[in-house]
Scaffold this active site. Structure first.
Site, mmCIF file in Angstrom:
data_model
loop_
_atom_site.group_PDB
_atom_site.id
_atom_site.type_symbol
_atom_site.label_atom_id
_atom_site.label_comp_id
_atom_site.label_asym_id
_atom_site.label_seq_id
_atom_site.Cartn_x
_atom_site.Cartn_y
_atom_site.Cartn_z
ATOM 1 N N HIS A 26 -7.486 2.823 3.904
ATOM 2 C CA HIS A 26 -7.345 3.614 5.132
ATOM 3 C C HIS A 26 -8.692 3.808 5.840
ATOM 4 C CE1 HIS A 26 -3.418 4.739 3.525
ATOM 5 N NE2 HIS A 26 -3.147 5.370 4.657
ATOM 6 N N CYS B 191 -4.364 -1.466 -1.791
ATOM 7 C CA CYS B 191 -4.461 -0.031 -2.010
ATOM 8 C C CYS B 191 -5.518 0.191 -3.083
ATOM 9 C CB CYS B 191 -3.102 0.500 -2.475
ATOM 10 S SG CYS B 191 -3.126 2.243 -2.958
ATOM 11 N N CYS C 210 -11.006 2.713 -0.052
ATOM 12 C CA CYS C 210 -9.610 3.001 0.257
ATOM 13 C C CYS C 210 -9.305 2.250 1.545
ATOM 14 C CB CYS C 210 -9.432 4.505 0.451
ATOM 15 S SG CYS C 210 -7.851 4.984 1.165
ATOM 16 N N GLU D 250 -3.761 8.878 8.594
ATOM 17 C CA GLU D 250 -2.318 8.698 8.811
ATOM 18 C C GLU D 250 -1.835 9.538 10.006
ATOM 19 O OE1 GLU D 250 0.475 7.212 6.677
ATOM 20 O OE2 GLU D 250 -0.991 5.942 5.660
ATOM 21 N N ASP E 73 0.872 -1.178 0.000
ATOM 22 C CA ASP E 73 0.000 0.000 0.000
ATOM 23 C C ASP E 73 0.908 1.227 0.000
ATOM 24 O OD1 ASP E 73 -2.315 1.659 0.255
ATOM 25 O OD2 ASP E 73 -1.987 1.812 2.402
ATOM 26 N N SER E 74 0.288 2.391 -0.151
ATOM 27 C CA SER E 74 1.057 3.623 -0.092
ATOM 28 C C SER E 74 1.560 3.910 1.325
ATOM 29 C CB SER E 74 0.182 4.795 -0.548
ATOM 30 O OG SER E 74 -0.986 4.847 0.244
HETATM 31 N N1 DGL Z 1 -4.762 3.067 1.104
HETATM 32 C C1 DGL Z 1 -4.656 3.790 -0.153
HETATM 33 C C2 DGL Z 1 -5.896 3.525 -0.998
HETATM 34 O O1 DGL Z 1 -6.544 2.564 -0.745
HETATM 35 C C3 DGL Z 1 -4.403 5.196 0.194
HETATM 36 C C4 DGL Z 1 -4.241 6.054 -0.965
HETATM 37 C C5 DGL Z 1 -3.317 7.198 -0.801
HETATM 38 O O2 DGL Z 1 -2.168 6.972 -0.475
HETATM 39 O O3 DGL Z 1 -3.762 8.300 -1.090
HETATM 40 O O4 DGL Z 1 -6.238 4.187 -1.912
#
Ligand code: DGL
Length: 271
Positions: A188, A73, A186, A152, A10-11
């Site tokens: 997150h 992600c 997402c 975050e 993931d990011s």
């Molecule tokens: N968890 C990532 C997603 O599902 C986060 C995206 C991001 O880094 O903006 O899109």
């Protein structure tokens, strides 16, 4: 029987919500996680940059000889899944199809809400998947660029006035559309589940893309004969592209348990 690990990326920390479910339903599997914490967030970036980052993330994970890679992600799943699948000879799983399947199954009034990053919403990937699975489903989509940063930064608990205000503003048009199902597009967003659930009300089912993806991965590995049946707890390894300093404390919130296993910083630009 295949004892190779499963790679997950993931990011940032969000993909750990998928790891949490993967570890719960397949505790014996070895998992290698990469969170691109040095370059988070991905959600506002162009397709070209996202494909470049995703290729590097996959190249790094492939150094562990994984049997499959999970794109935990939403942004990369909606933008680069086809490219990554075409370039790799191991299964690459994204979150869109499993989440679309779950939503098509769950909705009663055929009105589905979708929230995600700008890149995810721009892609139209969920609309295409839902249209194939259940033609006629009406999708109300809303990009929520501030939510990843809130999460975050630990701003996701009920009572957090900033998080509640931002969620209410983003979700107002989705709620007004009368959806009975909302895709948290997402990885997150599950941390905001309580705030989102309270705003949408008890009649709206929330679909967690990471959770749905983990279940899908388990089924596919079983079908392909790729599961590790060895009893005992699998090994966990975590890699990040920024400092590991706060990793364990933040990651444990996403994982729902203390981080066990190695945590290391790597230079992702070298891949
Ligand atoms: N968890 C990532 C997603 O599902 C986060 C995206 C991001 O880094 O903006 O899109």
């Amino acid at each position: 029987m295949d004892r190779r690990p499963i790679g997950v990326f993931d990011s940032g920390f969000g993909g750990l919500t998928a790891v949490r479910e993967l570890a719960r339903i397949m505790p014996e599997e070895d998992l290698v996680y990469f969170g691109d914490t040095g370059r988070v967030p991905y959600g506002g970036r162009s397709r070209d940059i996202l494909v470049k980052y995703a290729r590097q993330d996959v190249a790094f994970l492939r150094t562990f000889n994984p049997k499959a890679i999970v794109i935990a992600c939403g942004t990369v799943s909606t933008t680069a899944l086809d490219v990554l699948q075409a370039e790799n000879d191991i299964p690459i799983f994204g979150v869109v199809e499993p989440a679309a399947r779950a939503s098509a199954h769950v909705t009663r009034n055929a009105r589905v809400g979708l929230i995600g990053t700008k890149a995810s919403i721009r892609s139209g990937a969920y609309e295409r998947a839902l249209d194939t699975l259940r033609p006629g489903v009406e999708v109300t989509a809303k990009a929520c660029p501030l939510l990843v940063s809130l999460v975050e930064n630990g701003r996701f608990r009920p009572g957090d006035i900033v998080a509640e205000t931002v969620v209410a503003e983003y979700l107002a048009p989705v709620k007004a559309a009368g959806v009975d199902t909302l895709i948290l597009g997402c990885t997150h967003y599950p941390l905001l589940r309580e705030i989102i659930g309270a705003y949408m009300g008890p009649g709206v089912a929330l679909v967690d893309v990471g959770e749905q993806c983990a279940r899908w991965v388990k089924r596919q590995l079983e079908l392909d004969g790729l599961r590790n049946q060895r009893p005992g707890a699998g090994r966990r390894r975590y890699y990040v592209s920024d400092s590991t300093e706060d990793f364990s404390s933040l990651a444990s919130i996403f994982l729902g348990e203390d981080v066990r296993g190695e945590v290391e910083q790597i230079d992702i630009t070298a891949y």
